[in-house]
Design a protein around this motif. Structure first.
Motif, mmCIF file in Angstrom:
data_model
loop_
_atom_site.group_PDB
_atom_site.id
_atom_site.type_symbol
_atom_site.label_atom_id
_atom_site.label_comp_id
_atom_site.label_asym_id
_atom_site.label_seq_id
_atom_site.Cartn_x
_atom_site.Cartn_y
_atom_site.Cartn_z
ATOM 1 N N GLN A 1 34.776 43.291 37.391
ATOM 2 C CA GLN A 1 34.164 43.221 38.722
ATOM 3 C C GLN A 1 32.818 43.933 38.647
ATOM 4 O OE1 GLN A 1 36.220 45.114 42.081
ATOM 5 N NE2 GLN A 1 35.536 43.416 43.377
ATOM 6 N N ASN A 2 31.749 43.193 38.821
ATOM 7 C CA ASN A 2 30.426 43.797 38.689
ATOM 8 C C ASN A 2 30.089 44.638 39.930
ATOM 9 O OD1 ASN A 2 29.438 42.076 40.726
ATOM 10 N ND2 ASN A 2 28.713 40.558 39.243
ATOM 11 N N PRO A 3 29.011 45.398 39.877
ATOM 12 C CA PRO A 3 28.680 46.276 41.016
ATOM 13 C C PRO A 3 28.446 45.524 42.322
ATOM 14 C CG PRO A 3 27.559 47.018 39.036
ATOM 15 C CD PRO A 3 28.189 45.700 38.697
ATOM 16 N N TRP A 4 28.256 44.238 42.287
ATOM 17 C CA TRP A 4 28.081 43.432 43.498
ATOM 18 C C TRP A 4 29.400 42.841 43.986
ATOM 19 C CZ3 TRP A 4 25.020 43.682 39.289
ATOM 20 C CH2 TRP A 4 23.739 44.206 39.477
ATOM 21 N N GLY A 5 30.471 43.165 43.301
ATOM 22 C CA GLY A 5 31.797 42.763 43.768
ATOM 23 C C GLY A 5 32.358 41.495 43.171
ATOM 24 N N GLN A 6 31.586 40.772 42.407
ATOM 25 C CA GLN A 6 32.045 39.512 41.839
ATOM 26 C C GLN A 6 33.056 39.750 40.718
ATOM 27 O OE1 GLN A 6 31.269 36.273 42.889
ATOM 28 N NE2 GLN A 6 32.865 35.697 41.458
ATOM 29 N N LEU A 7 34.161 39.020 40.766
ATOM 30 C CA LEU A 7 35.216 39.129 39.753
ATOM 31 C C LEU A 7 35.093 37.966 38.769
ATOM 32 C CD1 LEU A 7 37.956 40.042 42.269
ATOM 33 C CD2 LEU A 7 37.729 41.264 40.115
ATOM 34 N N ILE A 8 35.002 38.323 37.498
ATOM 35 C CA ILE A 8 34.852 37.323 36.450
ATOM 36 C C ILE A 8 35.979 37.476 35.447
ATOM 37 C CG2 ILE A 8 33.366 36.413 34.624
ATOM 38 C CD1 ILE A 8 32.224 36.037 37.406
ATOM 39 N N ASN A 9 36.611 36.366 35.117
ATOM 40 C CA ASN A 9 37.654 36.401 34.100
ATOM 41 C C ASN A 9 37.040 36.607 32.716
ATOM 42 O OD1 ASN A 9 39.357 34.824 31.957
ATOM 43 N ND2 ASN A 9 40.760 35.295 33.624
ATOM 44 N N LEU A 10 37.579 37.586 31.981
ATOM 45 C CA LEU A 10 37.100 37.866 30.631
ATOM 46 C C LEU A 10 37.992 37.207 29.576
ATOM 47 C CD1 LEU A 10 36.324 41.677 30.989
ATOM 48 C CD2 LEU A 10 34.688 39.782 31.074
ATOM 49 N N PHE A 11 39.287 37.416 29.720
ATOM 50 C CA PHE A 11 40.236 36.900 28.734
ATOM 51 C C PHE A 11 41.539 36.487 29.423
ATOM 52 C CE2 PHE A 11 38.068 37.949 24.886
ATOM 53 C CZ PHE A 11 37.413 39.156 25.105
ATOM 54 N N TYR A 12 42.115 35.413 28.906
ATOM 55 C CA TYR A 12 43.512 35.084 29.142
ATOM 56 C C TYR A 12 44.212 35.401 27.834
ATOM 57 C CZ TYR A 12 47.752 32.302 29.212
ATOM 58 O OH TYR A 12 49.057 31.891 29.113
ATOM 59 N N ILE A 13 45.104 36.434 27.831
ATOM 60 C CA ILE A 13 45.634 36.905 26.558
ATOM 61 C C ILE A 13 47.046 37.467 26.718
ATOM 62 C CG2 ILE A 13 44.403 39.118 26.821
ATOM 63 C CD1 ILE A 13 44.101 38.986 23.664
ATOM 64 N N PRO A 14 48.049 36.599 26.902
ATOM 65 C CA PRO A 14 49.434 37.084 27.015
ATOM 66 C C PRO A 14 49.982 37.659 25.702
ATOM 67 C CG PRO A 14 49.376 34.707 26.974
ATOM 68 C CD PRO A 14 47.949 35.164 27.055
#
Lengths: 116, 108
Positions: free
Chosen positions: B37-50
């Motif tokens: 979650q960047n300082p502006w609040g946006q959530l970005i998926n980094l990894f899908y890793i079960p």
């Protein structure tokens, strides 16, 4: 391709007022979710939907209602807003689980709601 | 429901340093994702890793499902890495449960 769009981005309500947050996605995703985020905390699931016409309760559903009349839209309603509902609300969507179980979330930009 | 604990809660680094963020979970999972979650609040998926290990540029992640933890590695940190990193897991057919996050501040 807009992804997940939330409206409005900001809203101030008085206690007892009602409002609806709209989430729209253009990725043809089956699953949609509403989360709330409070300061210093992670995201808590309010309600979710696994398909058009279906909804289910999440971790903190009280005080909220949802509807999924169209596949691309997921509405979150507050019938009688309370100060405890002051929060940032995030909508997310994901595709149906594949055989591998992949279900990667795509989030909207968030809606900041203040209840006075 | 499943419990998710992230550590450390806060981390301050100098630009160029490396770091490891940890996510512990209380049950077997079939879905684990890392978000920024960047300082502006946006959530970005980094990894899908079960399970297993993945790398994407300066970021990599490892999940040891049998021991119920996942690690996110950030190498040669940059100021743009600042923000909050969340781990989210799913057990069974339930929706994802998020940890409380690690707040990272990278100073120039």
């Amino acid at each position: 391709n807009a992804g997940v769009t939330q409206t409005p981005k900001f809203r101030v309500l008085k206690t007892g007022q009602s409002m609806t947050l709209l989430c729209a996605q253009d990725m043809n995703h089956e699953y949609m979710y509403w989360y709330r985020q409070d300061p210093g905390m992670g995201l808590r699931l309010i309600h979710y939907s696994v398909g058009e016409g279906t909804t289910a309760k999440g971790e903190v559903p009280d005080g909220y209602n949802v509807s999924r009349l169209k596949k691309q839209n997921f509405l979150l309603g507050l019938e009688s807003a309370a100060p405890s509902q002051t929060s940032v609300y995030f909508c997310a969507s994901s595709s149906r689980d594949s055989l591998s179980g992949a279900n990667v979330l795509t989030f909207g930009a968030g809606s900041r709601l203040t209840v006075l | 429901g499943i419990q998710v604990e992230q550590s450390p809660p806060d981390l301050i680094l100098q630009e160029g340093a490396n770091s490891t963020l940890r996510c512990n979970f209380s049950d077997s999972v079939n879905n684990l994702q890392w978000f920024h979650q960047n300082p502006w609040g946006q959530l970005i998926n980094l990894f899908y890793i079960p399970s297993g290990t993945k790398q994407n540029g300066r970021l990599s992640a490892t999940t040891v499902a049998t021991e119920r933890y996942s690690l996110l590695y950030i190498s040669s940190s940059q100021t743009t890495d600042s923000g909050v990193y969340f781990c989210a897991v799913r057990s069974g057919r339930r929706a994802l449960t998020f940890g409380s996050g690690t707040r990272l501040q990278v100073q120039p």
